[in-house]
Design a protein around this motif. Structure first.
Motif, mmCIF file in Angstrom:
data_model
loop_
_atom_site.group_PDB
_atom_site.id
_atom_site.type_symbol
_atom_site.label_atom_id
_atom_site.label_comp_id
_atom_site.label_asym_id
_atom_site.label_seq_id
_atom_site.Cartn_x
_atom_site.Cartn_y
_atom_site.Cartn_z
ATOM 1 N N GLN A 64 58.942 117.395 51.678
ATOM 2 C CA GLN A 64 57.784 118.280 51.512
ATOM 3 C C GLN A 64 57.425 118.436 50.046
ATOM 4 O OE1 GLN A 64 55.771 119.896 54.063
ATOM 5 N NE2 GLN A 64 54.558 119.846 52.172
ATOM 6 N N GLN A 65 58.442 118.566 49.159
ATOM 7 C CA GLN A 65 58.104 118.682 47.746
ATOM 8 C C GLN A 65 57.499 117.389 47.232
ATOM 9 O OE1 GLN A 65 59.919 117.324 44.743
ATOM 10 N NE2 GLN A 65 61.034 115.993 46.142
ATOM 11 N N GLN A 66 57.895 116.233 47.803
ATOM 12 C CA GLN A 66 57.254 114.978 47.420
ATOM 13 C C GLN A 66 55.792 114.973 47.828
ATOM 14 O OE1 GLN A 66 59.819 111.943 49.175
ATOM 15 N NE2 GLN A 66 60.958 111.770 47.263
ATOM 16 N N HIS A 67 55.508 115.391 49.073
ATOM 17 C CA HIS A 67 54.121 115.468 49.533
ATOM 18 C C HIS A 67 53.306 116.417 48.652
ATOM 19 C CE1 HIS A 67 53.976 113.581 53.750
ATOM 20 N NE2 HIS A 67 55.126 113.204 53.208
ATOM 21 N N ASP A 68 53.888 117.557 48.338
ATOM 22 C CA ASP A 68 53.179 118.528 47.496
ATOM 23 C C ASP A 68 52.865 117.934 46.127
ATOM 24 O OD1 ASP A 68 53.399 120.334 49.576
ATOM 25 O OD2 ASP A 68 55.039 121.479 48.661
ATOM 26 N N ASN A 69 53.818 117.224 45.549
ATOM 27 C CA ASN A 69 53.609 116.616 44.236
ATOM 28 C C ASN A 69 52.554 115.510 44.295
ATOM 29 O OD1 ASN A 69 55.598 118.308 43.310
ATOM 30 N ND2 ASN A 69 57.165 116.728 43.099
ATOM 31 N N ILE A 70 52.583 114.732 45.371
ATOM 32 C CA ILE A 70 51.588 113.664 45.547
ATOM 33 C C ILE A 70 50.182 114.240 45.620
ATOM 34 C CG2 ILE A 70 50.722 111.962 47.224
ATOM 35 C CD1 ILE A 70 53.745 111.405 47.874
ATOM 36 N N HIS A 71 50.008 115.271 46.428
ATOM 37 C CA HIS A 71 48.674 115.841 46.597
ATOM 38 C C HIS A 71 48.210 116.582 45.346
ATOM 39 C CE1 HIS A 71 49.563 115.539 51.117
ATOM 40 N NE2 HIS A 71 48.704 114.595 50.790
ATOM 41 N N ALA A 72 49.149 117.165 44.605
ATOM 42 C CA ALA A 72 48.781 117.826 43.352
ATOM 43 C C ALA A 72 48.255 116.831 42.328
ATOM 44 C CB ALA A 72 49.984 118.585 42.786
ATOM 45 N N ALA A 73 48.821 115.627 42.331
ATOM 46 C CA ALA A 73 48.429 114.610 41.351
ATOM 47 C C ALA A 73 47.232 113.781 41.789
ATOM 48 C CB ALA A 73 49.616 113.687 41.061
ATOM 49 N N PHE A 74 47.142 113.473 43.086
ATOM 50 C CA PHE A 74 46.139 112.506 43.554
ATOM 51 C C PHE A 74 45.171 113.058 44.591
ATOM 52 C CE2 PHE A 74 49.953 109.971 42.368
ATOM 53 C CZ PHE A 74 49.403 109.308 41.287
ATOM 54 N N GLY A 75 45.334 114.322 44.973
ATOM 55 C CA GLY A 75 44.402 114.933 45.896
ATOM 56 C C GLY A 75 44.710 114.632 47.354
ATOM 57 N N ALA A 76 43.934 115.258 48.206
ATOM 58 C CA ALA A 76 44.162 115.125 49.647
ATOM 59 C C ALA A 76 43.878 113.726 50.159
ATOM 60 C CB ALA A 76 43.291 116.143 50.393
ATOM 61 N N GLN A 77 43.133 112.920 49.385
ATOM 62 C CA GLN A 77 42.775 111.583 49.848
ATOM 63 C C GLN A 77 43.892 110.565 49.653
ATOM 64 O OE1 GLN A 77 41.644 113.094 47.194
ATOM 65 N NE2 GLN A 77 41.124 111.708 45.523
ATOM 66 N N ALA A 78 44.979 110.934 48.978
ATOM 67 C CA ALA A 78 46.109 110.014 48.815
ATOM 68 C C ALA A 78 46.619 109.581 50.182
ATOM 69 C CB ALA A 78 47.223 110.681 48.024
ATOM 70 N N ARG A 79 46.852 108.296 50.346
ATOM 71 C CA ARG A 79 47.309 107.753 51.622
ATOM 72 C C ARG A 79 48.812 107.513 51.550
ATOM 73 N NH1 ARG A 79 45.443 102.056 54.534
ATOM 74 N NH2 ARG A 79 46.829 102.243 56.344
ATOM 75 N N ILE A 80 49.566 108.231 52.373
ATOM 76 C CA ILE A 80 51.030 108.132 52.371
ATOM 77 C C ILE A 80 51.496 107.312 53.564
ATOM 78 C CG2 ILE A 80 53.195 109.427 52.478
ATOM 79 C CD1 ILE A 80 51.710 111.810 51.264
ATOM 80 N N THR A 81 52.314 106.307 53.290
ATOM 81 C CA THR A 81 52.983 105.524 54.321
ATOM 82 C C THR A 81 54.482 105.717 54.146
ATOM 83 O OG1 THR A 81 51.232 103.852 54.381
ATOM 84 C CG2 THR A 81 53.379 103.221 55.277
ATOM 85 N N THR A 82 55.161 106.165 55.186
ATOM 86 C CA THR A 82 56.596 106.434 55.110
ATOM 87 C C THR A 82 57.353 105.420 55.949
ATOM 88 O OG1 THR A 82 56.150 108.796 54.843
ATOM 89 C CG2 THR A 82 58.383 108.169 55.469
ATOM 90 N N VAL A 83 58.386 104.832 55.353
ATOM 91 C CA VAL A 83 59.249 103.914 56.086
ATOM 92 C C VAL A 83 60.395 104.723 56.673
ATOM 93 C CG1 VAL A 83 60.598 101.788 56.022
ATOM 94 C CG2 VAL A 83 58.678 102.102 54.438
#
Length: 230
Positions: A35-54
């Motif tokens: 969750q903290q990774q997701h929060d950091n991703i969205h803080a830096a790149f916005g809601a449009q960042a596309r996350i793919t999890t293996v």
């Protein structure tokens, strides 16, 4: 611009001694590592960042916790290492560059904000910490021009440690994929980068985040250290 991000979370994480996948480990602030990774991703790149999890080990628990991202399943999670998980993910991310991270890294939100400039410029990089060089960690050296030269746990004379957050530029992606196919099942993804550098002249920049925190949680003491920051 839509930034493509891969989180490598297929492993069993047995060294931490938890029944759930390590990325779901709770931190002191109540969030999970992921969750903290997701929060950091969205803080830096916005809601449009596309996350793919293996995913692999107990995949359903991660999917249930984060149902709104894309997933790649590594059905050989108990027989392969991060090189093969990353290879599977890169095949699903189209032609663009990809930012990827290990699913057990707790890190300062400013890390990705610092990385955003290189991502925007589509320049391959490895995030590094020059404040310490531990024998058990992935270490690196640089060439005369300041680009990554060696990158592995067995590097002699390493000048810092790789943090586990990296970016492959769109122009370099196929080269890395080719070398990830070549490496052994138990190799880390860094081996693919190292071969691409040695054999194809791949230019990978070290992004120094030594003034920020980044903790890869392998053992209970790592979790205790990570909790000092969050």
């Amino acid at each position: 611009m839509t930034v493509q991000i891969v989180i490598l979370a297929a492993g069993m994480g047995s060294r931490l001694g938890r029944s759930l996948p390590k990325p779901l480990t709770a931190l002191a602030d109540g969030r999970s590592i992921m969750q903290q990774q997701h929060d950091n991703i969205h803080a830096a790149f916005g809601a449009q960042a596309r996350i793919t999890t293996v995913v692999g080990y107990r995949a359903e628990t991660i999917v249930d916790a984060f149902p709104r991202v894309d997933y790649v399943y590594n059905d050989r999670y108990d027989q392969t290492n991060t090189s093969k998980s990353l290879l599977r993910a890169l095949a699903k991310t189209g032609r663009g560059g990809v930012l990827w991270m290990n699913g057990d890294v707790v890190f300062d939100p400013l890390v990705l904000r610092r990385a955003a400039r290189l991502v925007a410029d589509d320049r391959s990089f490895v995030t590094v910490d020059t404040a310490k060089v531990s024998d058990e960690e992935v270490k690196y050296t640089v060439d005369a021009e300041g680009f990554i030269h060696e990158l592995s746990k067995v590097v002699v004379g390493g000048i810092g440690e790789a943090v586990g957050i990296n970016y492959i530029a769109s122009r370099d992606k196929k080269t890395l994929q080719r070398h990830l196919q070549r490496v052994g099942d138990q190799d880390y993804f860094e081996r693919g980068l190292e071969l691409a550098i040695a054999e194809d002249g791949l230019r990978v920049e070290p992004l120094d985040i030594s003034d920020l925190y980044a903790v890869e949680v392998d053992f209970a003491e790592d979790l205790e250290r990570a909790n000092l920051f969050v």
